[in-house]
Structures are given as C-alpha cells and as structure tokens.
Design a protein around this motif. Structure first.
Motif, PDB file in Angstrom:
ATOM      1  N   GLU A 127       8.472   3.470  -2.416  1.00  0.00           N
ATOM      2  CA  GLU A 127       7.305   3.135  -1.595  1.00  0.00           C
ATOM      3  C   GLU A 127       6.021   3.704  -2.216  1.00  0.00           C
ATOM      4  OE1 GLU A 127       7.886   3.978   2.519  1.00  0.00           O
ATOM      5  OE2 GLU A 127       9.489   2.491   2.669  1.00  0.00           O
ATOM      6  N   LYS A 128       6.167   4.253  -3.424  1.00  0.00           N
ATOM      7  CA  LYS A 128       4.981   4.748  -4.132  1.00  0.00           C
ATOM      8  C   LYS A 128       4.805   3.937  -5.419  1.00  0.00           C
ATOM      9  CE  LYS A 128       5.138   9.181  -1.961  1.00  0.00           C
ATOM     10  NZ  LYS A 128       5.327  10.618  -2.084  1.00  0.00           N
ATOM     11  N   PHE A 129       3.853   4.370  -6.228  1.00  0.00           N
ATOM     12  CA  PHE A 129       3.533   3.593  -7.426  1.00  0.00           C
ATOM     13  C   PHE A 129       3.346   4.499  -8.633  1.00  0.00           C
ATOM     14  CE2 PHE A 129       2.247   1.451  -3.659  1.00  0.00           C
ATOM     15  CZ  PHE A 129       2.716   0.167  -3.859  1.00  0.00           C
ATOM     16  N   ASN A 130       3.832   4.055  -9.765  1.00  0.00           N
ATOM     17  CA  ASN A 130       3.582   4.767 -11.020  1.00  0.00           C
ATOM     18  C   ASN A 130       2.404   4.097 -11.700  1.00  0.00           C
ATOM     19  OD1 ASN A 130       7.100   5.126 -11.730  1.00  0.00           O
ATOM     20  ND2 ASN A 130       5.723   6.596 -10.806  1.00  0.00           N
ATOM     21  N   VAL A 131       1.509   4.920 -12.202  1.00  0.00           N
ATOM     22  CA  VAL A 131       0.365   4.388 -12.953  1.00  0.00           C
ATOM     23  C   VAL A 131       0.362   5.026 -14.335  1.00  0.00           C
ATOM     24  CG1 VAL A 131      -2.141   4.147 -13.032  1.00  0.00           C
ATOM     25  CG2 VAL A 131      -0.982   4.134 -10.861  1.00  0.00           C
ATOM     26  N   LEU A 132       0.201   4.206 -15.332  1.00  0.00           N
ATOM     27  CA  LEU A 132       0.149   4.691 -16.706  1.00  0.00           C
ATOM     28  C   LEU A 132      -1.250   4.384 -17.238  1.00  0.00           C
ATOM     29  CD1 LEU A 132       1.955   5.825 -19.028  1.00  0.00           C
ATOM     30  CD2 LEU A 132       2.546   3.482 -19.585  1.00  0.00           C
ATOM     31  N   VAL A 133      -1.973   5.438 -17.603  1.00  0.00           N
ATOM     32  CA  VAL A 133      -3.350   5.260 -18.107  1.00  0.00           C
ATOM     33  C   VAL A 133      -3.390   5.708 -19.564  1.00  0.00           C
ATOM     34  CG1 VAL A 133      -5.796   5.779 -17.756  1.00  0.00           C
ATOM     35  CG2 VAL A 133      -4.257   5.761 -15.802  1.00  0.00           C
ATOM     36  N   SER A 149       0.249   7.445  -4.036  1.00  0.00           N
ATOM     37  CA  SER A 149       0.606   7.002  -2.681  1.00  0.00           C
ATOM     38  C   SER A 149      -0.040   5.631  -2.466  1.00  0.00           C
ATOM     39  CB  SER A 149       0.039   7.989  -1.669  1.00  0.00           C
ATOM     40  OG  SER A 149      -1.371   7.957  -1.742  1.00  0.00           O
ATOM     41  N   PRO A 150       0.414   4.864  -1.451  1.00  0.00           N
ATOM     42  CA  PRO A 150      -0.243   3.569  -1.194  1.00  0.00           C
ATOM     43  C   PRO A 150      -1.746   3.697  -0.969  1.00  0.00           C
ATOM     44  CG  PRO A 150       1.813   3.692   0.011  1.00  0.00           C
ATOM     45  CD  PRO A 150       1.600   5.044  -0.601  1.00  0.00           C
ATOM     46  N   LYS A 151      -2.166   4.824  -0.340  1.00  0.00           N
ATOM     47  CA  LYS A 151      -3.609   5.008  -0.077  1.00  0.00           C
ATOM     48  C   LYS A 151      -4.387   5.075  -1.391  1.00  0.00           C
ATOM     49  CE  LYS A 151      -6.873   7.902   2.437  1.00  0.00           C
ATOM     50  NZ  LYS A 151      -7.473   6.852   3.244  1.00  0.00           N
ATOM     51  N   ASN A 152      -3.816   5.803  -2.368  1.00  0.00           N
ATOM     52  CA  ASN A 152      -4.502   5.894  -3.656  1.00  0.00           C
ATOM     53  C   ASN A 152      -4.335   4.628  -4.483  1.00  0.00           C
ATOM     54  OD1 ASN A 152      -5.832   8.332  -3.372  1.00  0.00           O
ATOM     55  ND2 ASN A 152      -3.984   9.483  -3.833  1.00  0.00           N
ATOM     56  N   LEU A 153      -3.270   3.853  -4.186  1.00  0.00           N
ATOM     57  CA  LEU A 153      -3.144   2.537  -4.835  1.00  0.00           C
ATOM     58  C   LEU A 153      -4.313   1.655  -4.381  1.00  0.00           C
ATOM     59  CD1 LEU A 153      -1.415   0.318  -6.404  1.00  0.00           C
ATOM     60  CD2 LEU A 153      -0.706  -0.385  -4.134  1.00  0.00           C
ATOM     61  N   ALA A 154      -4.642   1.765  -3.088  1.00  0.00           N
ATOM     62  CA  ALA A 154      -5.767   0.988  -2.549  1.00  0.00           C
ATOM     63  C   ALA A 154      -7.048   1.350  -3.301  1.00  0.00           C
ATOM     64  CB  ALA A 154      -5.919   1.246  -1.061  1.00  0.00           C
TER      65      ALA A 154
ATOM     66  N   LEU B  59       3.114  -6.321  -3.607  1.00  0.00           N
ATOM     67  CA  LEU B  59       3.323  -4.886  -3.396  1.00  0.00           C
ATOM     68  C   LEU B  59       2.240  -4.332  -2.477  1.00  0.00           C
ATOM     69  CD1 LEU B  59       4.223  -3.577  -6.972  1.00  0.00           C
ATOM     70  CD2 LEU B  59       5.710  -3.638  -4.987  1.00  0.00           C
ATOM     71  N   ALA B  60       1.003  -4.747  -2.753  1.00  0.00           N
ATOM     72  CA  ALA B  60      -0.122  -4.258  -1.953  1.00  0.00           C
ATOM     73  C   ALA B  60       0.052  -4.663  -0.495  1.00  0.00           C
ATOM     74  CB  ALA B  60      -1.432  -4.797  -2.508  1.00  0.00           C
ATOM     75  N   THR B  61       0.433  -5.919  -0.285  1.00  0.00           N
ATOM     76  CA  THR B  61       0.598  -6.416   1.077  1.00  0.00           C
ATOM     77  C   THR B  61       1.750  -5.690   1.769  1.00  0.00           C
ATOM     78  OG1 THR B  61      -0.009  -8.531   0.118  1.00  0.00           O
ATOM     79  CG2 THR B  61       0.683  -8.576   2.403  1.00  0.00           C
ATOM     80  N   LYS B  62       2.785  -5.394   0.978  1.00  0.00           N
ATOM     81  CA  LYS B  62       3.986  -4.782   1.563  1.00  0.00           C
ATOM     82  C   LYS B  62       3.752  -3.307   1.927  1.00  0.00           C
ATOM     83  CE  LYS B  62       8.891  -4.183   0.454  1.00  0.00           C
ATOM     84  NZ  LYS B  62       9.845  -4.211  -0.659  1.00  0.00           N
ATOM     85  N   PHE B  63       3.103  -2.576   1.028  1.00  0.00           N
ATOM     86  CA  PHE B  63       3.043  -1.127   1.217  1.00  0.00           C
ATOM     87  C   PHE B  63       1.745  -0.609   1.830  1.00  0.00           C
ATOM     88  CE2 PHE B  63       6.349  -1.420  -2.121  1.00  0.00           C
ATOM     89  CZ  PHE B  63       7.377  -0.829  -1.402  1.00  0.00           C
ATOM     90  N   LEU B  64       0.670  -1.375   1.752  1.00  0.00           N
ATOM     91  CA  LEU B  64      -0.581  -0.856   2.324  1.00  0.00           C
ATOM     92  C   LEU B  64      -0.508  -0.931   3.849  1.00  0.00           C
ATOM     93  CD1 LEU B  64      -3.287  -2.273  -0.128  1.00  0.00           C
ATOM     94  CD2 LEU B  64      -2.184  -0.044  -0.151  1.00  0.00           C
ATOM     95  N   SER B  65      -0.961   0.155   4.459  1.00  0.00           N
ATOM     96  CA  SER B  65      -0.825   0.274   5.908  1.00  0.00           C
ATOM     97  C   SER B  65      -2.020  -0.346   6.643  1.00  0.00           C
ATOM     98  CB  SER B  65      -0.712   1.766   6.231  1.00  0.00           C
ATOM     99  OG  SER B  65      -1.167   2.040   7.511  1.00  0.00           O
ATOM    100  N   ASP B  66      -1.750  -0.791   7.872  1.00  0.00           N
ATOM    101  CA  ASP B  66      -2.840  -1.316   8.704  1.00  0.00           C
ATOM    102  C   ASP B  66      -3.523  -0.185   9.467  1.00  0.00           C
ATOM    103  OD1 ASP B  66      -2.718  -4.078   8.129  1.00  0.00           O
ATOM    104  OD2 ASP B  66      -0.880  -4.221   9.300  1.00  0.00           O
TER     105      ASP B  66
END
Lengths: 177, 191
Positions: A127-133, A149-154, B59-66
């Motif tokens: 449910e998290k994400f790996n980022v490679l920079v 985390s999804p928040k930081n993915l946003a 992925l964004a649609t699935k994991f991002l929270s409302d």
C-alpha cells in the motif's frame, strides 16, 4: 510428482523475480559505474541511521518541516567529483530498458546547460510506493530509493520535479534540527 | 469434417472482424506517439519528459484517500484520466526542430475522432493548437501542441478530459503552465 516439480519451478521463478526487483537499486548504481567509468561512495552510517530530519520539502512549499521518505527506507549511493562524460541519450535508453518491466518512469529531465539529468521512477510496494531518483550532474551523481506513503505520493504526483529534488536533498543534506 | 464452403465463409468474416476491431481500437486511441521527437533532446538546452500512465493512475485512484485533503485533490484531478504524457524541449537558438518533427505529431491529430478546438498564434508566445478526441459524444483525450521559435511542447491527456480539466492540471502532475483561456473573458476583465 509433476505437480511438485511445477511448484518447485514456480517458487524458484518467483524468488528470482523478487530478487531481481530488489536489486534494481544496485543494478542502476552498477549501470552508472559501467557507463561512465566512475565509482560510487556508499554512506552506510547515514543510511543506517535512518537519515536526518528533512526540512527540504517543507522549505520548497514554504510550510512546516516534515519527512518525505518513510523512516529507514532510504537507499543512497553518491558519486562525487568524477567525470560524467557520455552520451546521455544512450544512457537514458539503457536505463529505461533496464527498469521498464517493474518501474514506471514518472518524469525525466535533461538540461544541456547544467549537464544535469534527472530520472524519477515509481513502483507500488503493497500500500506504499517505492521511488527511485537518479540525478547525474557534471561531476556528481546520486541514486536514491525511498518508500513513500500515499500522502507523499500525492505530493510527488502533483510536483514530480520539486518532490524528486526534495527526496534527493532529504537523503543527502544533513539538517541541524 | 468441415466443408470447404464453411472455411471460405468463416475466413473473410474473421478477417473482417479483426480489421473492424483494429479500426475501432485505432479510432479510440488518444495516446499520441511522441517517440519521433526524442532526437531533439540532443539539441535542446532543456528536455522534460513526463509519463504518468494508466498503471500509475490506477494506483493513485486505489491508494489515495478521500479523507486527506491533499490526497483527495489529486484523486479528483486524475479521476477519469488514463494517462498524462508531456514532452517539452527548450532550445538556445532558433530553428532546431523541423516541420517534419511537428508533422509527426499533427498527422496523428488529424486522425479519426480528433477535432482542433483552438489555434492561437502569438508573436511572443508562439503557436498553440488544442485538439480534442471525441469517442461518440464523450471526450477520450486532449492534446496541446505548442510551437515557438525556441520551444516545442506536446501535452497529451488520455481519458475523459476537457479544457477545464486541462486548466486545473496546469502546473501540476507534470503538465506545464500553458495559460490557455478556457472561458470568454467577463466584461469587467476587458476594461
């Protein structure tokens, strides 16, 4: 008997796939070393310490200090004061070819003026994400892999370039807070 | 055992079915192929390549929270989108790209379903062309081609998208600030 054999083959195959996936960071570091004939310097102490308090992202957005990477998730390789002389188009093509199966290329920037290349790749990790920079400049380069985390993915999706810089700075700048 | 007649009837039908499927798929494909522009990176002073594909959108649609405001906003932005692709080149001198480079993009935008919505030429800012792909009555994609003396940018949004969505995306998710007016100016603004 056939079923057992198939199961063993399947387990072996899945293990090697996972192993290959986990080794992408090392593969990229090795690819840079081979392509540009350079050698990286590991920073085991900083990496193992889970790195420092990062205020970079907050500074960019003008807000409060906050971490981008999940604690202890940072993998870092630094190349300092070496020549990065080579055909960047060729390098880009090899890099994309090597990572294409498991990573999504989010943004890639090339600046001829500053001789800087930046590549940001992304993949899901549960449910998290790996980022490679990957950042390659005239005489320096860094490869950073973090978990977000999804928040930081946003935040990364909103401003891929800014967040990519922030991730590299978070991994390489020691804040005094 | 199958008769020769059966085989003869089925074969053209199968071919027709395959061709129709291929044509429909082509008509609905709003992804612009930009690979022909890659060679310009060697001449450009600055190159930006953004690829936010369907996998990432899902992925964004699935994991991002409302529940979280930031996550919700990005989730709303990407809703209905299947991809964001941007290629942008800046040059230090004029004339680094050719008409053939632009034609490689324009030819695709003259394909079935694509309509040119806007064509704005400004001596200072260059030329902006905005194209919309319609699948029936639904928007299936949008493309912006910006050509200046020292700049070439192609933005391709795949999925349900309109000019308002483009305006919301500008400056976010790798979409450059295009500053395209999507609504007529109010009387007060014209003063």
């Amino acid at each position: 008997m056939k079923k057992i054999f198939c199961a063993i083959v399947l387990v072996c195959l899945s293990t090697s796939v996972v192993h290959a996936k986990d080794d992408d960071f090392k593969s990229v570091v090795r690819m840079i070393e081979q392509f540009y004939s350079v050698k990286h310097q590991g920073i085991p102490f900083l990496a193992k310490a889970g790195m420092k308090v990062a205020t970079t992202a907050a500074r960019i957005k003008g807000g409060q200090a906050k971490r981008i990477a999940e604690a202890g998730s940072i993998k870092l390789a630094v190349f300092e004061d070496q020549e990065f002389d080579g055909d960047f188009m060729k390098f880009r093509s090899s890099l994309n070819g090597a990572l294409n199966a498991t990573w999504t290329p989010l943004i890639q920037t090339l600046s001829a003026k500053s001789a800087e290349q930046t590549y940001i790749f992304l993949r899901s990790a549960g449910e998290k994400f790996n980022v490679l920079v990957i950042t390659i400049a005239d005489r320096d380069a860094t490869v950073v892999q973090v978990t977000l985390s999804p928040k930081n993915l946003a935040a990364l999706m909103r401003d891929p370039e800014g967040a990519g810089k922030a991730i590299t700075e978070e991994a390489t700048i020691i804040d005094q807070e | 055992m199958k008769s020769l007649f059966q085989i003869n009837i089925r074969t053209p039908l199968m071919v027709l079915l395959i061709l129709t499927t291929a044509l429909v798929a082509q008509a609905q494909d709003s992804r612009i192929q930009m690979g022909s522009l890659d060679h310009l990176a060697a001449k450009a002073s600055q190159t930006v390549d953004v690829n936010i594909d369907e996998r990432l959108m899902r992925l964004a649609t699935k994991f991002l929270s409302d529940k979280d405001a930031d996550e919700k906003e990005v989730k709303q932005l990407v809703a209905g989108l299947k991809g964001i692709y941007v290629k942008s080149f800046e040059f230090d001198v004029d004339g680094q790209y050719t008409a053939a480079d632009i034609d490689s993009i324009r030819t695709q935008l003259r394909g079935p379903g694509w309509t040119r919505l806007l064509n704005v030429t400004s001596r200072k800012e260059g030329n902006f062309e905005v194209y919309l792909l319609l699948n029936g009555e639904q928007a299936g994609g949008l493309a912006v081609l910006h050509t200046g003396n020292r700049e070439l940018t192609v933005v391709n949004l795949v999925g349900a998208v309109d000019l308002d969505k483009l305006a919301k995306l500008e400056g976010q998710l790798g979409v450059p600030e295009l500053e395209i007016e999507t609504k007529p100016k109010a009387k007060n603004d014209e003063k």
